[in-house]
Scaffold this motif. Structure first.
Motif, PDB file in Angstrom:
ATOM      1  N   LEU A 376     106.905 -29.980  69.292  1.00 36.05           N
ATOM      2  CA  LEU A 376     106.885 -28.626  68.725  1.00 36.05           C
ATOM      3  C   LEU A 376     105.755 -27.796  69.327  1.00 36.05           C
ATOM      4  O   LEU A 376     105.953 -26.622  69.672  1.00 36.05           O
ATOM      5  N   ILE A 377     104.574 -28.383  69.498  1.00 31.42           N
ATOM      6  CA  ILE A 377     103.438 -27.659  70.095  1.00 31.42           C
ATOM      7  C   ILE A 377     103.737 -27.286  71.538  1.00 31.42           C
ATOM      8  O   ILE A 377     103.445 -26.168  71.986  1.00 31.42           O
ATOM      9  N   ALA A 378     104.352 -28.221  72.288  1.00 32.24           N
ATOM     10  CA  ALA A 378     104.704 -27.926  73.677  1.00 32.24           C
ATOM     11  C   ALA A 378     105.704 -26.778  73.753  1.00 32.24           C
ATOM     12  O   ALA A 378     105.569 -25.867  74.587  1.00 32.24           O
ATOM     13  N   LEU A 379     106.701 -26.805  72.882  1.00 36.46           N
ATOM     14  CA  LEU A 379     107.696 -25.723  72.880  1.00 36.46           C
ATOM     15  C   LEU A 379     107.061 -24.396  72.455  1.00 36.46           C
ATOM     16  O   LEU A 379     107.426 -23.333  72.969  1.00 36.46           O
ATOM     17  N   TRP A 380     106.111 -24.449  71.526  1.00 40.07           N
ATOM     18  CA  TRP A 380     105.398 -23.238  71.111  1.00 40.07           C
ATOM     19  C   TRP A 380     104.609 -22.653  72.279  1.00 40.07           C
ATOM     20  O   TRP A 380     104.604 -21.438  72.493  1.00 40.07           O
ATOM     21  N   ASP A 381     103.957 -23.530  73.052  1.00 45.13           N
ATOM     22  CA  ASP A 381     103.246 -23.064  74.253  1.00 45.13           C
ATOM     23  C   ASP A 381     104.219 -22.425  75.234  1.00 45.13           C
ATOM     24  O   ASP A 381     103.920 -21.387  75.845  1.00 45.13           O
ATOM     25  N   GLY A 382     105.391 -23.049  75.405  1.00 44.32           N
ATOM     26  CA  GLY A 382     106.382 -22.488  76.315  1.00 44.32           C
ATOM     27  C   GLY A 382     106.854 -21.123  75.859  1.00 44.32           C
ATOM     28  O   GLY A 382     107.025 -20.214  76.679  1.00 44.32           O
ATOM     29  N   LEU A 383     107.053 -20.954  74.554  1.00 51.08           N
ATOM     30  CA  LEU A 383     107.481 -19.661  74.019  1.00 51.08           C
ATOM     31  C   LEU A 383     106.401 -18.604  74.239  1.00 51.08           C
ATOM     32  O   LEU A 383     106.704 -17.469  74.638  1.00 51.08           O
ATOM     33  N   ARG A 384     105.145 -18.972  73.988  1.00 47.45           N
ATOM     34  CA  ARG A 384     104.046 -18.014  74.175  1.00 47.45           C
ATOM     35  C   ARG A 384     103.935 -17.588  75.641  1.00 47.45           C
ATOM     36  O   ARG A 384     103.712 -16.412  75.946  1.00 47.45           O
ATOM     37  N   ARG A 385     104.106 -18.548  76.549  1.00 51.04           N
ATOM     38  CA  ARG A 385     104.037 -18.220  77.977  1.00 51.04           C
ATOM     39  C   ARG A 385     105.197 -17.313  78.379  1.00 51.04           C
ATOM     40  O   ARG A 385     105.020 -16.380  79.165  1.00 51.04           O
ATOM     41  N   ALA A 386     106.386 -17.586  77.837  1.00 54.21           N
ATOM     42  CA  ALA A 386     107.554 -16.769  78.173  1.00 54.21           C
ATOM     43  C   ALA A 386     107.371 -15.339  77.680  1.00 54.21           C
ATOM     44  O   ALA A 386     107.686 -14.376  78.398  1.00 54.21           O
ATOM     45  N   VAL A 387     106.846 -15.189  76.467  1.00 58.67           N
ATOM     46  CA  VAL A 387     106.612 -13.847  75.917  1.00 58.67           C
ATOM     47  C   VAL A 387     105.561 -13.114  76.729  1.00 58.67           C
ATOM     48  O   VAL A 387     105.707 -11.919  77.042  1.00 58.67           O
ATOM     49  N   ALA A 388     104.478 -13.825  77.105  1.00 58.35           N
ATOM     50  CA  ALA A 388     103.417 -13.202  77.901  1.00 58.35           C
ATOM     51  C   ALA A 388     103.952 -12.746  79.258  1.00 58.35           C
ATOM     52  O   ALA A 388     103.623 -11.644  79.737  1.00 58.35           O
ATOM     53  N   LYS A 389     104.775 -13.576  79.867  1.00 63.17           N
ATOM     54  CA  LYS A 389     105.348 -13.213  81.168  1.00 63.17           C
ATOM     55  C   LYS A 389     106.271 -12.017  81.035  1.00 63.17           C
ATOM     56  O   LYS A 389     106.282 -11.111  81.885  1.00 63.17           O
ATOM     57  N   LEU A 390     107.046 -11.984  79.946  1.00 65.57           N
ATOM     58  CA  LEU A 390     107.974 -10.881  79.710  1.00 65.57           C
ATOM     59  C   LEU A 390     107.228  -9.564  79.517  1.00 65.57           C
ATOM     60  O   LEU A 390     107.678  -8.499  79.978  1.00 65.57           O
ATOM     61  N   LEU A 391     106.076  -9.634  78.866  1.00 66.97           N
ATOM     62  CA  LEU A 391     105.291  -8.426  78.584  1.00 66.97           C
ATOM     63  C   LEU A 391     104.263  -8.125  79.671  1.00 66.97           C
ATOM     64  O   LEU A 391     103.488  -7.161  79.554  1.00 66.97           O
ATOM     65  N   GLY A 392     104.234  -8.955  80.716  1.00 66.36           N
ATOM     66  CA  GLY A 392     103.296  -8.711  81.813  1.00 66.36           C
ATOM     67  C   GLY A 392     101.857  -9.018  81.464  1.00 66.36           C
ATOM     68  O   GLY A 392     100.931  -8.468  82.069  1.00 66.36           O
ATOM     69  N   ARG A 393     101.629  -9.913  80.509  1.00 63.23           N
ATOM     70  CA  ARG A 393     100.288 -10.279  80.091  1.00 63.23           C
ATOM     71  C   ARG A 393      99.837 -11.563  80.780  1.00 63.23           C
ATOM     72  O   ARG A 393     100.664 -12.325  81.282  1.00 63.23           O
ATOM     73  N   PRO A 394      98.504 -11.827  80.799  1.00 65.14           N
ATOM     74  CA  PRO A 394      98.015 -13.076  81.399  1.00 65.14           C
ATOM     75  C   PRO A 394      98.555 -14.287  80.634  1.00 65.14           C
ATOM     76  O   PRO A 394      98.819 -14.205  79.432  1.00 65.14           O
ATOM     77  N   GLU A 395      98.700 -15.388  81.339  1.00 64.33           N
ATOM     78  CA  GLU A 395      99.214 -16.601  80.705  1.00 64.33           C
ATOM     79  C   GLU A 395      98.237 -17.076  79.637  1.00 64.33           C
ATOM     80  O   GLU A 395      97.047 -17.253  79.914  1.00 64.33           O
ATOM     81  N   PRO A 396      98.697 -17.303  78.393  1.00 58.89           N
ATOM     82  CA  PRO A 396      97.784 -17.740  77.328  1.00 58.89           C
ATOM     83  C   PRO A 396      97.319 -19.173  77.556  1.00 58.89           C
ATOM     84  O   PRO A 396      97.979 -19.967  78.232  1.00 58.89           O
ATOM     85  N   LYS A 397      96.177 -19.504  76.965  1.00 56.34           N
ATOM     86  CA  LYS A 397      95.672 -20.867  77.055  1.00 56.34           C
ATOM     87  C   LYS A 397      96.541 -21.792  76.196  1.00 56.34           C
ATOM     88  O   LYS A 397      97.145 -21.356  75.219  1.00 56.34           O
ATOM     89  N   PRO A 398      96.603 -23.094  76.553  1.00 59.58           N
ATOM     90  CA  PRO A 398      97.378 -24.033  75.730  1.00 59.58           C
ATOM     91  C   PRO A 398      96.865 -24.057  74.299  1.00 59.58           C
ATOM     92  O   PRO A 398      95.678 -23.856  74.041  1.00 59.58           O
TER      93      PRO A 398
END
Length: 436
Positions: A376-398
């Motif tokens: 679940l934590i890994a998938l949450w990290d993946g979701l956060r990275r996908a949202v950041a990429k979609l919005l043009g933001r820097p990749e969040p930390k794990p």
């Protein structure tokens, strides 16, 4: 008593093998993906034996109730150095801050002298998911293999189309007589000329491949004369069977009962082991997964029922949760029964396969410290990275899961409490599968 002990030992070995394969399911992909694995341990508690090969220490611990692999950097480095005093801890030394610090310190030890590229938290999300799924999937694969061997190798006891016995008469309902009297009506099968050893080929023009199919046709024709073809001494013989009416009690899916009139012939089938098609084993495994998911979904209610039965002496639900003590006790009872060895082996294989299904489902519960929590934590990290990429933001930390340690501690306490309850229930009010 000796056979009982043998059964328990065999089940303990099977459980140990299941745990070992579960951890191999984590170990192999972790090493393939370059993660540094410090330990591979089977069991919990004091270490009985260990040996270091390369960078990994392999060992066996005293209690066969779990296992683990220690991977470098299961969590990202803490923003505050491990062991440093945080403002929250300095103000009140709260338990929350202390637990988080301890978890961060333990995590920091796994990072000592390790190339950051070889840490778990630096892996792509899909690799982290594969590593954490590897353990439960190994249990599922083992269950599928065991069920396949059980159904397609050993075979299951089934009533065949070969006639074992033919009743001479129809005894009145509720009669305890063991012999026929002149007043008893002749049994339909006996009147039709069916003999022990005959193989039922067809009834009422329908070919049958199992005794269940033949029985269904007989029950559907009370009072009707139906043609029957049997194979006798290598050739087919045509007979006529007229089943008599018989009153039976039928229980519906909703628990209600009713009395129905069905046909009765007076034949008993020969029971033999029949090898099932190869897909029956996997199908049974996945059906068991669904059943265990329902048990886990209703776990609080089932644990309440278990506790209630423990303190009141009520009979426990055979489909309810059970500890390794209960499984071991059942294995011992099976081994000690007066039954053919192959039958006992089959039951123990079924128990071990069901245990692996339980390990598969339970480990996928999305709570730390279970594998499902890490997924679940890994998938949450993946979701956060996908949202950041979609919005043009820097990749969040794990995600720093060490901050969830207090919640994890609550889960561990609940798991320990559940284990204690089931241990007590399995000792003082065990499930009765083989009779009291």
């Amino acid at each position: 008593m000796l056979l009982f002990v043998v059964g328990v030992v065999v089940m303990v070995i099977g459980l140990g093998a299941s745990i070992a394969l579960h951890e191999i399911g984590h170990l192999v992909p972790a090493k393939l993906f370059g993660v540094r694995v410090g330990q591979y341990m089977i069991g919990m508690g004091p270490t009985l034996w260990s040996r270091r090969r390369g960078e990994t220490e392999y060992g066996i611990k005293a209690l066969p109730v779990g296992g683990y692999i220690s991977m470098a950097g299961m969590y990202p480095p803490a923003q505050v150095a491990a062991g440093a005093s945080t403002p929250r801890a300095a103000r009140g030394r709260r338990m929350y801050a202390t637990l988080v610090q301890d978890a961060q310190a333990a995590n920091a030890e796994t990072l000592d002298g390790v190339d950051e590229s070889r840490t778990f938290h630096r892996l792509p999300v899909w690799k982290r998911v594969v590593i954490m799924l590897g353990g439960p999937v190994m249990n599922l694969v083992l269950a599928v293999v065991l069920f396949a061997v059980l159904f397609s190798g050993i075979g299951m006891q089934q009533a065949t189309t070969t006639v074992s016995q033919v009743a001479e008469c129809v005894l009145p309902a509720g009669s305890t007589a063991t012999e026929c009297s002149a007043a008893d009506a002749e049994a339909p099968a006996h009147a039709a000329g069916i003999l022990p050893g005959d193989v039922l080929v067809s009834l009422d023009g329908t070919e049958v491949e199992s005794f269940a199919e033949a029985s269904a046709i007989i029950q559907a024709h009370p009072g009707d004369a139906i043609p029957v073809v049997v194979e006798r001494d290598g050739s087919e013989t045509s007979l006529t069977l007229t089943p008599v009416e018989n009153q039976v009690e039928v229980t519906a899916d909703d628990g209600t009962t009713s009395v129905e009139t069905v046909g009765y012939a007076g034949v008993t089938a020969t029971v033999a082991r029949i090898q099932e098609p190869i897909w029956v084993g996997p199908q049974t495994a996945f059906e068991n997964v669904g059943a265990v998911v329902q048990i886990v979904a209703n776990l609080p209610a089932r644990l309440y029922d278990t506790a209630y039965d423990l303190f009141t002496g009520g009979e426990r639900d055979a489909d309810g949760p059970m500890s390794v003590v209960g499984v071991g006790r059942l294995a011992g009872e099976v081994a000690a029964t007066d039954a053919p060895v192959l039958d006992r082996i089959a039951v123990m294989m079924s128990l071990l396969a069901s245990l692996n299904i339980a390990l598969f489902v339970f480990n996928l519960v999305p709570l730390l410290p279970l594998d499902g929590g890490h997924i679940l934590i890994a998938l949450w990290d993946g979701l956060r990275r996908a949202v950041a990429k979609l919005l043009g933001r820097p990749e969040p930390k794990p995600t720093d899961a060490t901050k969830l340690v207090p919640v994890t501690l609550v889960v561990v306490v609940l798991l320990v409490g559940m284990g204690a309850l089931l241990f007590a229930a399995d000792i003082f009010n065990p499930v009765q599968l083989l009779g009291g």
